[in-house]
Design a protein around this motif. Structure first.
Motif, PDB file in Angstrom:
ATOM      1  N   GLY A 114      74.482  43.438  -4.103  1.00 14.28           N
ATOM      2  CA  GLY A 114      74.346  43.000  -3.035  1.00 14.28           C
ATOM      3  C   GLY A 114      76.013  43.777  -1.914  1.00 14.28           C
ATOM      4  O   GLY A 114      76.446  44.676  -2.981  1.00 14.28           O
ATOM      5  N   THR A 223      72.289  51.592   1.121  1.00 13.38           N
ATOM      6  CA  THR A 223      72.256  50.077   1.271  1.00 13.38           C
ATOM      7  C   THR A 223      70.544  49.627   2.029  1.00 13.38           C
ATOM      8  O   THR A 223      70.799  48.188   1.050  1.00 13.38           O
ATOM      9  N   LEU A 226      68.757  47.845  -0.733  1.00 14.95           N
ATOM     10  CA  LEU A 226      68.750  46.311  -1.274  1.00 14.95           C
ATOM     11  C   LEU A 226      68.305  45.951  -0.309  1.00 14.95           C
ATOM     12  O   LEU A 226      67.910  44.141  -0.933  1.00 14.95           O
ATOM     13  N   PHE A 323      65.915  45.571  -8.155  1.00 13.04           N
ATOM     14  CA  PHE A 323      65.551  45.436  -6.464  1.00 13.04           C
ATOM     15  C   PHE A 323      64.147  46.748  -6.646  1.00 13.04           C
ATOM     16  O   PHE A 323      63.112  46.915  -5.496  1.00 13.04           O
ATOM     17  N   ARG A 408      65.243  39.207  -7.976  1.00 12.21           N
ATOM     18  CA  ARG A 408      66.093  39.246  -7.020  1.00 12.21           C
ATOM     19  C   ARG A 408      67.199  37.845  -6.891  1.00 12.21           C
ATOM     20  O   ARG A 408      68.286  37.113  -6.349  1.00 12.21           O
TER      21      ARG A 408
END
Length: 495
Positions: A114, A223, A226, A323, A408
């Protein structure tokens, strides 16, 4: 000849004068150089006794300094302990350790979990964790080009997910969670771990190793991955494969599960020496279709952990692909998942979305009894799931379960269960999904049918077996599916 030897051994008076002259002329420079060398060696020796609170980077730098000199000071040795008579002839024996029996930390991988969190996966000395309290410090070092050059340091939270099954080495997952996002703007940086042995049982010794676990170059981090919807609906994380595996059993397993899971599915298979050329021939067509990723992890065999470091491999797979998939399954190549005929695996998993983890009940199949309902010569040409149809029905015994998770929400995992997750777990999946376990039928290249039986029920060595045709009934559709997907490439696969 005697005269020649004498001239070689005894330098002339002229040469003696030359040597003395050079020594005399350079005496000042030599004295200065020797004094400086002595001073530096003294400083380095003193730093060995500085307390562990000294900045680890500085201690590491100092510890590495002697390697730049031709002559280095010997390592500091602990005072040898002697046996003692405590009282009334009671003798307390002493033990003196030398050298290092196992590594403090063996890094396999590190992954971002993260904007502010990372997972570092590796092995560590099991005795170290049993008899001491090793600790981990996480440090984020921004890339020099960024405007914010402030290092951020937090205590790492260690997880030991192998339930004490480790051998010389145990698996360690270090969670590094920072108070604010780090490197999330794509500026890059480094994740550094300071692994302290905390004495390892020796109160007067403490070593700290500095490990560069992860490096992100500027612009490397995306990002969006994610938060983006996962690429796959299902992903299989396989334990390490080793030994002389049966290509035919691998063939059946791949084709069966590729059909069961559908198009949005992926296999991640780890080779620890078991993917020999004949097994590779089975995997290759599916790799070319994009269904299989094969990773060579044979190097882990150097480190003596439980069952070919099975816990290490599944934790790496968890964090590497967390992910990329909605559901992640953990089971073995001698185990076949099954759902009722009137439903699909998607219907089952959709009904379990409220749980982070669900476990799957085992149905144990005989690995040597085969149902003789045809000519024996034809029996041997059938697939294993067609002829091994005797199920162990013994009651009152514990049977292992396998499981699936929404990755996750999982921080570390095991082989039969994850104990480190966020959310709920359910074991009430009877009637939804089971797995058929053909123990040992993949690990040897042999015909599994050792005994032919044509009864619907049989008792062998006190174990009752009954016919279960669930997998046999699926075999025809699996064969047609394989032929449609990859053609006749594997029609001549042997045991």
């Amino acid at each position: 000849m005697a005269e020649i030897d004498e001239q070689i051994q005894i330098p002339s008076h002229k040469h003696k004068k030359m040597f003395i002259g050079v020594d005399w002329n350079c005496a000042g420079e030599l004295k200065l150089m020797l004094s400086a060398l002595l001073f530096l060696c003294s400083i380095i020796t003193l730093f060995q006794f500085f307390p562990s609170s000294v900045d680890p980077d500085l201690r590491h730098c100092i510890a590495a300094s002697p390697s730049s000199f031709v002559t280095s000071s010997p390592p500091v040795q602990n005072k040898k302990l002697e046996d003692q008579v405590v009282a009334d002839g009671f003798v307390k024996r002493s033990f003196n350790g030398y050298g290092t029996a196992a590594y403090n930390f063996i890094l396999m991988s590190a992954y971002r979990g993260g904007a502010d969190t990372f997972a570092v996966i590796g092995l560590s000395s099991k005795p170290l964790h049993l008899f001491s309290k090793p600790s981990y410090i996480c440090r984020w070092i921004p890339h020099p080009a960024t405007t914010n050059n402030e290092n951020i340091t937090v205590a790492g939270y260690k997880i030991l997910p192998d339930w004490g099954y480790g051998r010389v080495y145990t698996v360690v997952v270090v969670n590094c969670t920072f108070p604010i996002p780090v490197g999330h703007d794509g500026a890059g940086g480094r994740l550094v771990i300071h692994a302290s042995s905390s004495g390892g049982g020796e109160s007067n010794v403490n070593f700290t190793d500095t490990i560069e676990a992860l490096t992100e170059t500027p612009g490397k981090l995306n990002t969006s991955q994610l938060e983006a919807p996962p690429k796959y609906e299902y992903l299989y994380c396989g334990s390490p494969l080793y030994g002389d595996l049966s290509p035919q059993r691998v063939r059946e397993w791949i084709a069966y599960h590729a059909r069961l899971f559908g198009e949005k599915f992926h296999f991640v298979i780890h080779d620890s020496g078991g993917v020999h050329p004949e097994v590779m021939e089975v995997l290759q067509p599916w790799m070319e279709k994009g269904y299989v990723t094969l990773q060579n992890v044979e190097d882990e065999e150097r480190f003596d952990g439980y069952y070919h470091n099975q816990f290490l491999i599944v934790n790496d797979c968890l964090h590497r692909y967390r992910f990329m998939t909605k559901w992640m399954f953990f089971f073995d190549l001698d185990e076949f998942l099954s759902v009722p005929k009137e439903t699909t695996i998607k219907n089952v998993t959709d009904s379990l979305l409220g749980y982070t983890q669900f476990t799957i009940e085992q149905r144990t199949m005989s690995s040597n009894l085969c149902y003789l309902d045809d000519d024996p010569d034809r029996i041997y040409r059938k697939w294993g799931i067609e002829k091994m149809i005797y199920r162990d029905t013994k009651r009152g015994i514990h049977r292992d379960r396998k499981y699936a998770v929404q990755p996750r929400n999982v921080f570390a995992t095991g082989v039969h269960l994850s104990q480190n997750l966020k959310g709920r777990t359910t074991h009430k999946t009877e009637g939804k999904m089971v797995y058929y376990h053909y123990h040992g039928t993949i690990s040897e290249r042999r015909e599994p049918c050792q005994q032919m039986v044509n009864d619907t029920g049989v008792n062998v060595a006190g174990t009752p077996y009954t016919v279960d045709t669930t997998m046999r009934e699926a075999a025809g559709a699996v064969k047609r599916f394989e032929l449609r997907m990859i053609g006749s490439l594997l029609q001549k696969t042997r045991q």
